[in-house]
Design an enzyme around this catalytic site. Sequence first.
Site, PDB file in Angstrom:
ATOM      1  CG  HIS A   1     136.177  87.643  48.090  1.00  0.00           C
ATOM      2  ND1 HIS A   1     135.686  87.699  46.801  1.00  0.00           N
ATOM      3  CD2 HIS A   1     135.560  86.584  48.671  1.00  0.00           C
ATOM      4  CE1 HIS A   1     134.808  86.726  46.619  1.00  0.00           C
ATOM      5  NE2 HIS A   1     134.723  86.024  47.730  1.00  0.00           N
TER       6      HIS A   1
ATOM      7  CG  ASP B   1     134.611  85.272  52.044  1.00  0.00           C
ATOM      8  OD1 ASP B   1     135.442  86.160  52.313  1.00  0.00           O
ATOM      9  OD2 ASP B   1     133.686  85.440  51.233  1.00  0.00           O
ATOM     10  CD  GLU B   2     133.186  82.711  47.985  1.00  0.00           C
ATOM     11  OE1 GLU B   2     133.389  83.840  47.510  1.00  0.00           O
ATOM     12  OE2 GLU B   2     132.147  82.061  47.778  1.00  0.00           O
ATOM     13  CB  VAL B   3     141.343  81.533  50.829  1.00  0.00           C
ATOM     14  CG1 VAL B   3     142.778  81.991  50.589  1.00  0.00           C
ATOM     15  CG2 VAL B   3     140.757  82.319  52.011  1.00  0.00           C
TER      16      VAL B   3
ATOM     17  CG  ASP C   1     134.150  80.068  53.064  1.00  0.00           C
ATOM     18  OD1 ASP C   1     134.966  80.039  52.141  1.00  0.00           O
ATOM     19  OD2 ASP C   1     133.900  81.116  53.697  1.00  0.00           O
TER      20      ASP C   1
END
Length: 484
Positions: A97, A153-155, A204
Amino acid sequence: MKNSEMSGSSPFKMRLVHLDLKGAPPKVSYLSEVFPLFHALGANGLLLEYEDMFPYEGHLRLLRAKHAYSPPEIKEILHLATLNELEVIPLVQTFGHMEFVLKHKALAHLREVALFPNTLNPHEAESLALVGAMISQVMELHPGARWLHIGCDEVYYLGEGEASRQWLQQEHNTKARLCLSHIKAVACHVLARHPTTRPLVWDDMLRAIPEDQLSASGVPQLVEPVLWDYGADLDIHGKALLMEKYRKCGFLRLWAASAFKGATGASQALTPTEHHLRNNMQWLRVAASGPSDMLQGIVLTGWQRYDHFSVLCELLPVGIPSLAVCLQSLLHGGFAEDVKAKVENFLGISNLEITDFISEGAGTFPGSDILALVTHVGLHLRSSVDALLERDRYVTGWFSPYHRRRRLIHPVMVQHIQPQALSLLARWSTVVQELEAALHRVFYPDAVEEWLEENVQPSLRRLQGLLQDLREAASPSPYVGQDP
């Protein structure tokens, strides 16, 4: 679960309201109105995700949004938080992000995948220097912060860049290891400069990593994971097992993250309160089933965009009844009648509807005018225009798309259609003017413009288009009075 007056009965010592400032960031004047409400509802902390609203200086100045808060405004926000007994935890994205950073040409060379601006390349020394500079500027304005959230998160696409591909070809190298080494580098950077500040990370990227790898990485001694799940039916047993796994790996403290808005659709305009209540109730059950001494608290997330490039989801004032329901339920162990009455009292709503969208014209809390108008627009604008354009018998029978393209109309039909269309446009224009004024009190001009353009203009344009076609079709025809 027993109902109790005392917040001491809540398994979550810390109850943080997340303010996602990467879309429709509220003016400081509005924050001064809602912080006392947050406190009254049972919040005792804030997770501030500044993104491009932070007043970055020097070579990072290009990260600032047009209406970024100034340093005095940040100080004012922190002062207001202190007045209302809300402990502030700043959040700086340091891995995934990173769109607001990597979208800039000058920093695009630090992308993991050249095409995509979301993930930072962990192999570049300059990447850590960049993240370090962001952290030190944020920490400078948050002296004494007990925690700093470093995101992670969400890499997405990690391991897919050129440098990563080569690195992954070497023995023992895995994506998990790559991920852990970057998290470790960032956490060490924070702890070296701010030894009393604990880094938090979203969990996550850690969930699927085998226990032995997590334990051996050294990461559990450095960060506190925030386990997030926004589902109304989250798997309680699965979460308890995950907490147990993290405990075995050596993590000393864990956090939970639920949601009060912004988690049910990227373009959601009205908040489905019941979904969020159920989500928070599930988290209470997780807390009751796991090792209680490990849980530091819960973050009630209120996403404002799914990412830097997506549309706005529910505006903060629209999500406040949901926030109130969730906070009070976490505090009292459920949403019984007495808790419902408390929430109604806090919000000035006579009859709170959690299964449906709030009854219109409801509430006296800060921003309740926005909620009422957004609800009215959300439930009726498009449907009223559809009703005229697609279901009115005169429009569908005598002024269809075929007629409109050819500017053909029976003159008597103009008298049936035009007054209706004009009155509908006038009614909505009044509502929209009122909404626009209400939005300007809380938000900066670009957010107001974006929200109206997404949620209001398409319907009004369809109406204006109909009226324009009517005018052109009704203008005197060259055939009138001539011999055939």
